[in-house]
Design an enzyme around this catalytic site. Structure first.
Site: not given
Ligand code: A3P
Length: 286
Positions: A51, A106, A186, A221-222
């Site tokens: 999430s 979690h 998110y 950032s992603f």
């Molecule tokens: P997706 O699998 O949809 O790409 P968690 O950290 O709770 O396990 O969540 C993982 C999800 O958050 C993944 O989603 C991941 O790519 C996304 N995520 C991680 N860093 C991010 C960022 N900086 N911006 C947007 N999404 C991100």
């Protein structure tokens, strides 16, 4: 006939073995928390799986410290006690971290008690997108043969599953014990990071400067997180498991609608109206 019996016995023992493994891990978790020293300054990031937990860990690390990204793994600066307890790490490691600690969880709502110290930031993500992210997570890391439908059934349809998405989120949103929680989504992080950072800063009594905001925007950032994925990805607990390298996967909103069939969508909408919708005003709280 003999082969059938042996096969059944083997399956039955594997089931028991897995259950026992879960019980052992749960006991370890409880033992770990008996020696965990709680602090008023603790910040817990609580989420359902997939999430945006890691994203929030990086955001907070950059908000409450100088944002040094020179760590080996995010868990070095923002630990996940449950994982640490499973790995048999000493609790002193987390007890000796500087304040404020940013702690990933979690855990379900029942795990936190009314007298807890510290504050919670709960990150909620669109359930349909969680279904997709979780499917890829399980497919890539645990079970290469799993289908989207099987995964959906396990985590969204099965009422009794510990990690039933609707139940897990509902209990946290309902917050019957009135725990100190700030709800962030998110999607808010994606669509209006500035405003969301302001809400977080207000909640944690932090001073936001241009420099801090820019630091967050760069490091969380992603693109940055994808480039430095080994700092954020899952650490496999045992050697034979492959290193998960799709932890920072796509980072998109809206994928869920593409994966779900009409029946799953109808089921989701019905449950959402009952379990989640009554609480969505909490995402707008100051
Ligand atoms: P997706 O699998 O949809 O790409 P968690 O950290 O709770 O396990 O969540 C993982 C999800 O958050 C993944 O989603 C991941 O790519 C996304 N995520 C991680 N860093 C991010 C960022 N900086 N911006 C947007 N999404 C991100």
């Amino acid at each position: 006939m003999y082969k059938k019996i042996i096969t059944l016995l083997e399956r039955w023992l594997v089931k028991i073995y897995k259950k026992l493994e879960d019980v052992i891990l749960e006991l370890r978790h409880q033992l770990y928390f008996m020696d965990f020293e709680e602090r008023e300054s603790d910040i817990f990031i609580v989420t359902y799986l997939k999430s945006g937990t890691t994203w929030m860990q990086v955001i907070l690390h950059n908000l409450v410290t100088e944002g040094n990204m020179d760590f080996n793994h995010i868990y070095d600066v923002s630990p996940w006690p449950k994982n640490q307890s499973f790995l048999g790490e000493p609790v002193e490691k987390i007890n000796s971290l500087p304040e404020p600690r940013i702690i990933k969880s979690h855990d379900d709502y029942a795990f936190f008690n009314k007298e807890m110290k510290g504050k919670i930031i709960y990150v909620f993500r669109d359930g349909k997108d969680v279904a997709v992210s979780l499917y890829h997570h399980h497919k890539n890391y645990k079970d290469p043969d799993i289908t989207f439908d099987e995964n959906f059934e396990e985590f969204f349809t099965k009422e009794k599953a510990v990690m039933n998405w609707f139940k897990f989120n509902k209990e946290w949103l309902e917050n019957k014990k009135d725990l100190p929680v700030l709800y962030v989504t998110y999607e808010q992080l994606k669509n209006d990071l500035d405003k969301t950072l302001e809400r977080i800063a207000r909640y944690l009594n932090l001073n936001l400067t241009e420099e801090i905001i820019n630091r967050v925007k760069t490091h969380a950032s992603f693109e940055y997180m994808k480039t430095h994925e080994s700092k954020f990805g899952l650490v496999p607990p045992v050697e034979e498991k492959k290193v998960y390298n799709e932890f920072i996967r796509k980072g998109k909103s809206g994928e869920g609608k593409v994966y779900m069939n009409a029946q799953q969508d109808e089921f989701f909408e019905k449950k959402y109206a009952e379990y989640i919708k009554p609480f969505i005003n909490k995402f707008e709280s100051k």
